[in-house]
Design a protein around this motif. Structure first.
Motif, PDB file in Angstrom:
ATOM      1  N   ALA A 243     -12.408  67.195  59.028  1.00  0.00           N
ATOM      2  CA  ALA A 243     -13.120  67.242  57.750  1.00  0.00           C
ATOM      3  C   ALA A 243     -13.866  65.942  57.485  1.00  0.00           C
ATOM      4  N   ARG A 244     -13.242  64.824  57.800  1.00  0.00           N
ATOM      5  CA  ARG A 244     -13.916  63.541  57.599  1.00  0.00           C
ATOM      6  C   ARG A 244     -15.090  63.377  58.556  1.00  0.00           C
ATOM      7  N   ALA A 245     -14.944  63.887  59.763  1.00  0.00           N
ATOM      8  CA  ALA A 245     -16.055  63.823  60.709  1.00  0.00           C
ATOM      9  C   ALA A 245     -17.252  64.612  60.205  1.00  0.00           C
ATOM     10  N   HIS A 246     -16.989  65.724  59.523  1.00  0.00           N
ATOM     11  CA  HIS A 246     -18.070  66.557  58.986  1.00  0.00           C
ATOM     12  C   HIS A 246     -18.648  66.000  57.690  1.00  0.00           C
ATOM     13  N   PHE A 247     -17.780  65.471  56.804  1.00  0.00           N
ATOM     14  CA  PHE A 247     -18.220  65.184  55.436  1.00  0.00           C
ATOM     15  C   PHE A 247     -17.994  63.744  54.994  1.00  0.00           C
ATOM     16  N   GLY A 248     -17.413  62.912  55.829  1.00  0.00           N
ATOM     17  CA  GLY A 248     -17.211  61.517  55.461  1.00  0.00           C
ATOM     18  C   GLY A 248     -16.401  61.367  54.191  1.00  0.00           C
ATOM     19  N   GLU A 249     -16.904  60.532  53.268  1.00  0.00           N
ATOM     20  CA  GLU A 249     -16.174  60.248  52.033  1.00  0.00           C
ATOM     21  C   GLU A 249     -16.326  61.352  50.984  1.00  0.00           C
ATOM     22  N   MET A 250     -16.975  62.444  51.341  1.00  0.00           N
ATOM     23  CA  MET A 250     -17.080  63.561  50.392  1.00  0.00           C
ATOM     24  C   MET A 250     -15.809  64.411  50.365  1.00  0.00           C
ATOM     25  N   VAL A 251     -14.825  64.100  51.213  1.00  0.00           N
ATOM     26  CA  VAL A 251     -13.520  64.772  51.136  1.00  0.00           C
ATOM     27  C   VAL A 251     -12.762  64.145  49.961  1.00  0.00           C
ATOM     28  N   SER A 252     -12.649  64.894  48.865  1.00  0.00           N
ATOM     29  CA  SER A 252     -12.052  64.351  47.633  1.00  0.00           C
ATOM     30  C   SER A 252     -10.540  64.492  47.605  1.00  0.00           C
ATOM     31  N   ALA A 253     -10.021  65.564  48.196  1.00  0.00           N
ATOM     32  CA  ALA A 253      -8.574  65.788  48.184  1.00  0.00           C
ATOM     33  C   ALA A 253      -8.180  66.586  49.417  1.00  0.00           C
ATOM     34  N   PHE A 254      -6.963  66.325  49.884  1.00  0.00           N
ATOM     35  CA  PHE A 254      -6.446  67.016  51.065  1.00  0.00           C
ATOM     36  C   PHE A 254      -4.934  67.079  50.905  1.00  0.00           C
ATOM     37  N   GLU A 255      -4.454  68.226  50.421  1.00  0.00           N
ATOM     38  CA  GLU A 255      -3.059  68.373  50.011  1.00  0.00           C
ATOM     39  C   GLU A 255      -2.314  69.318  50.954  1.00  0.00           C
ATOM     40  N   LEU A 256      -1.162  68.877  51.422  1.00  0.00           N
ATOM     41  CA  LEU A 256      -0.322  69.674  52.310  1.00  0.00           C
ATOM     42  C   LEU A 256       0.723  70.418  51.486  1.00  0.00           C
ATOM     43  N   MET A 257       0.916  71.713  51.788  1.00  0.00           N
ATOM     44  CA  MET A 257       1.925  72.510  51.079  1.00  0.00           C
ATOM     45  C   MET A 257       2.716  73.341  52.081  1.00  0.00           C
ATOM     46  N   HIS A 258       4.013  73.463  51.826  1.00  0.00           N
ATOM     47  CA  HIS A 258       4.918  74.222  52.688  1.00  0.00           C
ATOM     48  C   HIS A 258       5.272  75.542  52.015  1.00  0.00           C
ATOM     49  N   ARG A 259       5.641  76.511  52.824  1.00  0.00           N
ATOM     50  CA  ARG A 259       5.994  77.833  52.316  1.00  0.00           C
ATOM     51  C   ARG A 259       7.100  77.783  51.261  1.00  0.00           C
ATOM     52  N   GLN A 260       8.011  76.817  51.378  1.00  0.00           N
ATOM     53  CA  GLN A 260       9.103  76.744  50.404  1.00  0.00           C
ATOM     54  C   GLN A 260       8.561  76.574  48.984  1.00  0.00           C
ATOM     55  N   GLY A 261       7.479  75.815  48.839  1.00  0.00           N
ATOM     56  CA  GLY A 261       6.887  75.644  47.520  1.00  0.00           C
ATOM     57  C   GLY A 261       6.349  76.941  46.955  1.00  0.00           C
ATOM     58  N   PRO A 275      -2.172  83.127  46.738  1.00  0.00           N
ATOM     59  CA  PRO A 275      -3.376  83.670  47.367  1.00  0.00           C
ATOM     60  C   PRO A 275      -3.143  84.526  48.608  1.00  0.00           C
ATOM     61  N   PHE A 276      -2.043  84.288  49.309  1.00  0.00           N
ATOM     62  CA  PHE A 276      -1.803  85.004  50.559  1.00  0.00           C
ATOM     63  C   PHE A 276      -0.703  86.038  50.357  1.00  0.00           C
ATOM     64  N   GLU A 277      -0.898  87.225  50.922  1.00  0.00           N
ATOM     65  CA  GLU A 277       0.141  88.253  50.828  1.00  0.00           C
ATOM     66  C   GLU A 277       1.382  87.824  51.601  1.00  0.00           C
ATOM     67  N   ASP A 278       1.168  87.288  52.795  1.00  0.00           N
ATOM     68  CA  ASP A 278       2.250  86.695  53.573  1.00  0.00           C
ATOM     69  C   ASP A 278       2.046  85.189  53.555  1.00  0.00           C
ATOM     70  N   GLN A 279       2.950  84.503  52.883  1.00  0.00           N
ATOM     71  CA  GLN A 279       2.745  83.073  52.697  1.00  0.00           C
ATOM     72  C   GLN A 279       2.874  82.330  54.034  1.00  0.00           C
ATOM     73  N   PRO A 280       1.943  81.420  54.316  1.00  0.00           N
ATOM     74  CA  PRO A 280       1.992  80.682  55.581  1.00  0.00           C
ATOM     75  C   PRO A 280       3.099  79.632  55.577  1.00  0.00           C
ATOM     76  N   GLU A 281       3.532  79.243  56.759  1.00  0.00           N
ATOM     77  CA  GLU A 281       4.523  78.170  56.858  1.00  0.00           C
ATOM     78  C   GLU A 281       3.953  76.865  56.296  1.00  0.00           C
ATOM     79  N   TRP A 282       2.703  76.581  56.658  1.00  0.00           N
ATOM     80  CA  TRP A 282       2.023  75.380  56.157  1.00  0.00           C
ATOM     81  C   TRP A 282       0.590  75.740  55.783  1.00  0.00           C
ATOM     82  N   CYS A 283       0.073  75.099  54.762  1.00  0.00           N
ATOM     83  CA  CYS A 283      -1.351  75.224  54.478  1.00  0.00           C
ATOM     84  C   CYS A 283      -1.843  73.936  53.824  1.00  0.00           C
ATOM     85  N   VAL A 284      -3.147  73.759  53.814  1.00  0.00           N
ATOM     86  CA  VAL A 284      -3.737  72.590  53.161  1.00  0.00           C
ATOM     87  C   VAL A 284      -4.746  73.056  52.124  1.00  0.00           C
ATOM     88  N   LEU A 285      -4.764  72.350  51.017  1.00  0.00           N
ATOM     89  CA  LEU A 285      -5.759  72.537  49.973  1.00  0.00           C
ATOM     90  C   LEU A 285      -6.794  71.441  50.144  1.00  0.00           C
TER      91      LEU A 285
END
Length: 472
Positions: A243-261, A275-285
């Protein structure tokens, strides 16, 4: 000379020196903190309106050797806003000092008093067509003075930095009652020791912040928000690099979330749209703050295609409207509330070098498994290395069932963090909760210097005693 209680005689002296209605008794909310680990003493409550009134209060407290405990929005998570031990203190609430004094739009600067609620600072900036980027879950209650006193982080650190990085100048009352008129709007000011950075993060132990000059930024023309599934934390880290290679400092947030949450949200907050019918083990916002002429959806589609090609993501959702973007953020922002309702055995606000995140998560799970049968909810600001690593009982049990294991869990997690070159307090501060940890993991020379600074500025030990540094 030992500290003395804020008694009736002391209250009478303050009443005579200050406007009517400034001095009263502490209310229940001033004696509580969100995690319920500490209960404050019912001392006097002072509600000043000006820096001069704060100075009068501190001068009297210094003369009488009465402890002063600053109180902002009460949202701190490490017990810095309550005094459970010692003589009854003077609780100094900044809530009445809630004016935005000036917005200098041409300079990208806002001057706000310490009692201004964070969301009101954000709104004042928005009214001027600008952005104040400090953003955190408690922004509707937290006050900017407390944000600076704890060097708050939040979701925008990746692009804009911590509270420390957003402050140009301070007005503050020092422990002897002097007012430091340091509300500079200068970007360059190389005139000796920087008291601003000494007070930011000191949690009220070296002085009381009464106002601040804060940096504002141009608002991104558009924002793009997406949820990408990733197979593991290493893939998330690689996706951040992509993402940084594509957008540099325009990446405002990058949040990691686990299925337990997600599971906790389904259990405790069913109105939060998942958002997902089957929640993923990991995802990023991911959030992008884009320049004029850039299309958010197509920009994120290109990133997703590159992530798919690199084997980093197999599925994702790109927000097609502001409503969908807000729904995605509602998931992340409600995870702490879901955690609270489940009830953690031990919660950890830690940071490690970015490259050590996958190792920490793997070894952390192994470490916790060796201590018993627990659930782990690991989430946070992976873009700046800050993870919230919380350990929970299995269904049918409560945190009270494991209270005797809490210290062992915390010690094991913090030992691992330290071994990986990390910090046991990434954004919440030290307060009273982590005084032992600060002593255990900090460099001895640093601790010696901190104690010397405290003794020099606050020789009577009246400023928030027991927070950050152990009270003598």
């Amino acid at each position: 000379m030992p500290l003395t209680a804020a008694d009736t005689d002391f209250a009478n002296r303050l009443d005579a020196a200050l406007p009517a209605g400034t001095i009263g008794r502490a209310e229940a909310r001033h004696l509580e903190e969100p995690r319920g680990r500490y209960a404050g003493q019912a001392g006097l409550l002072a509600r000043p309106r000006t820096a001069e009134e704060v100075a009068t209060l501190v001068k009297h407290a210094a003369e009488a050797r009465v402890a002063v405990v600053p109180y902002g929005g009460g949202t701190g998570l490490v017990g810095g806003q309550v005094a459970p031990d010692g003589p009854a203190p003077l609780i100094l609430s900044l809530g009445r000092m809630n004016a935005v004094r000036e917005v200098y739009a041409d300079e990208n600067v806002i001057v706000a008093e310490a009692g201004v609620i964070l969301s009101d600072v954000q709104q004042a900036a928005a009214d001027a067509g600008l952005l104040f980027p400090l953003s955190l879950a408690a922004q509707g209650t937290a006050r900017i003075g407390g944000n600076l006193a704890t060097n708050a982080g939040g979701t925008g650190v990746l692009r804009y930095g911590n509270a420390r990085d957003l402050c140009l100048g301070l007005e503050a009352v020092l422990p002897d009652g002097q007012i430091w008129h340091g509300l500079s709007r200068l970007r360059k000011n190389n005139t000796g020791y920087d008291l601003r950075h000494l007070l930011i993060g000191s949690e009220g132990t070296l002085g009381i912040i009464t106002a601040a000059a804060l940096k504002l930024f141009a608002r991104p023309a558009t924002r793009g928000t997406a949820l990408f599934q990733v197979k593991d934390p290493q893939a998330a880290l690689s996706l951040l690099g992509l993402a940084r290679a594509h957008f540099g400092e325009m990446v405002s947030a990058f949040e990691l979330m686990h299925r337990q949450g997600f599971d906790f949200l389904r259990e405790t907050l069913p109105n939060v749209r998942l958002p997902f019918e089957d929640q993923p083990e990991w995802c990023v916002l991911i959030e992008l703050g884009l320049a004029e002429g850039m299309n958010p959806a197509s920009s994120l589609e290109r990133l997703f295609e590159a992530a798919m090609e690199a084997g980093l993501s197999r599925d994702g959702l790109i927000a097609q409207s502001e409503r969908e973007a807000d729904d995605f953020w509602a998931i992340r922002e409600n995870i702490p509330e879901g955690n609270r309702r489940i009830g953690s055995v031990s919660s950890h606000d830690i940071s490690v070098p970015l490259g050590a995140i996958p190792e920490f998560i793997t070894r952390g799970a192994e470490t916790i498994a060796g201590l018993g049968d627990f659930r782990i909810n690991c989430f946070g600001h992976v873009g700046d290395g800050n993870l919230h690593y919380n350990v929970f009982p299995q269904p049918g049990r409560s945190r009270a069932d494991h209270e005797n294991q809490r210290d062992a869990i915390k010690r094991a997690v913090h030992d691992l963090v330290h071994a990986l070159g990390g910090s046991v307090s990434a954004e919440h501060g030290v307060g009273r909760l982590k005084v032992d940890d600060l002593e255990r993991y900090s460099d001895p020379a640093k601790m010696s210097a901190m104690r010397a600074i405290k003794a020099a500025l606050d020789p009577h030990g009246i400023m928030n005693p027991g927070a950050v540094l152990r009270a003598p």
